[in-house]
Design a protein around this motif. Structure first.
Motif, PDB file in Angstrom:
ATOM      1  N   GLU A  13      99.752  10.786  74.837  1.00 56.92           N
ATOM      2  CA  GLU A  13      99.031  11.438  75.596  1.00 56.92           C
ATOM      3  C   GLU A  13      98.585  12.651  75.503  1.00 56.92           C
ATOM      4  O   GLU A  13      97.846  13.467  75.408  1.00 56.92           O
ATOM      5  N   GLU A  73      95.280  14.409  73.956  1.00 63.57           N
ATOM      6  CA  GLU A  73      94.535  16.069  74.667  1.00 63.57           C
ATOM      7  C   GLU A  73      94.362  16.122  73.562  1.00 63.57           C
ATOM      8  O   GLU A  73      92.782  16.875  73.591  1.00 63.57           O
ATOM      9  N   VAL A  94      92.342   9.691  78.248  1.00 66.49           N
ATOM     10  CA  VAL A  94      91.701  10.947  78.229  1.00 66.49           C
ATOM     11  C   VAL A  94      89.560  10.777  78.441  1.00 66.49           C
ATOM     12  O   VAL A  94      88.991   9.333  77.689  1.00 66.49           O
ATOM     13  N   ARG A 119      91.247  15.251  71.762  1.00 63.78           N
ATOM     14  CA  ARG A 119      90.064  15.858  72.695  1.00 63.78           C
ATOM     15  C   ARG A 119      89.668  17.195  72.417  1.00 63.78           C
ATOM     16  O   ARG A 119      88.226  17.831  72.923  1.00 63.78           O
TER      17      ARG A 119
END
Length: 155
Positions: free
Chosen positions: A100, A104, A142, A107
């Protein structure tokens, strides 16, 4: 010895992630096993290309002092010849990556690169980043809709 971007991803995937120095050490070991020498400049170019194309991504981890290279959303990791020996040769413990947090971070990098491509009017890079956005969403939890919409609006 030459390796592909997917082979680089395969090597780092064996450990969960490697620093640049560890990756070069692994590649040197593989070259030695093939009776060749590692061309550092060629390996560096392939590494830079793998990062630019999202075959590898850099990840800041508390588990390592330096950023880790991790197989990225565009990678189809391949094991180069003799890579199965690397975990026995190298003094590197397997690493766990917080998918996770990694997703992120990638992203955010994608968002920065999209901004740069838009500012520079680089439509080829914009198209590539749209593709990356879909791969990233499949690879990590995401949402890249906003990034994709900004890019699509200019294409």
């Amino acid at each position: 010895m030459r390796v592909s971007e997917d082979e680089l991803a395969g090597v780092v995937e064996l450990f969960g992630g490697l620093t640049r120095d560890e990756l070069y050490e692994a590649l040197s070991e593989l070259a030695y096993r093939e009776g060749e020498e590692l061309d550092g400049a060629d390996a560096g170019e392939t590494l830079d290309s793998a990062i630019s194309s999202y075959h590898l991504v850099e990840y800041e981890s508390d588990a390592a002092e330096k950023p880790l290279l991790v197989a990225g959303p565009r990678a189809f990791p391949e094991q180069p010849p003799h890579s199965e020996d690397l975990p026995h040769i190298m003094d590197v413990e397997p690493r766990d990556v917080d998918r996770e947090a990694l997703g992120e971070a990638v992203r955010e990098t994608l968002d920065d690169e999209a901004t740069a491509a838009l500012a520079g009017g680089d439509t080829d890079r914009m198209r590539e980043l749209v593709d990356v956005s879909y791969d990233l969403e499949a690879w990590a939890p995401v949402d890249c809709t906003g990034i994709r919409n900004r890019l699509d609006a200019r294409l």
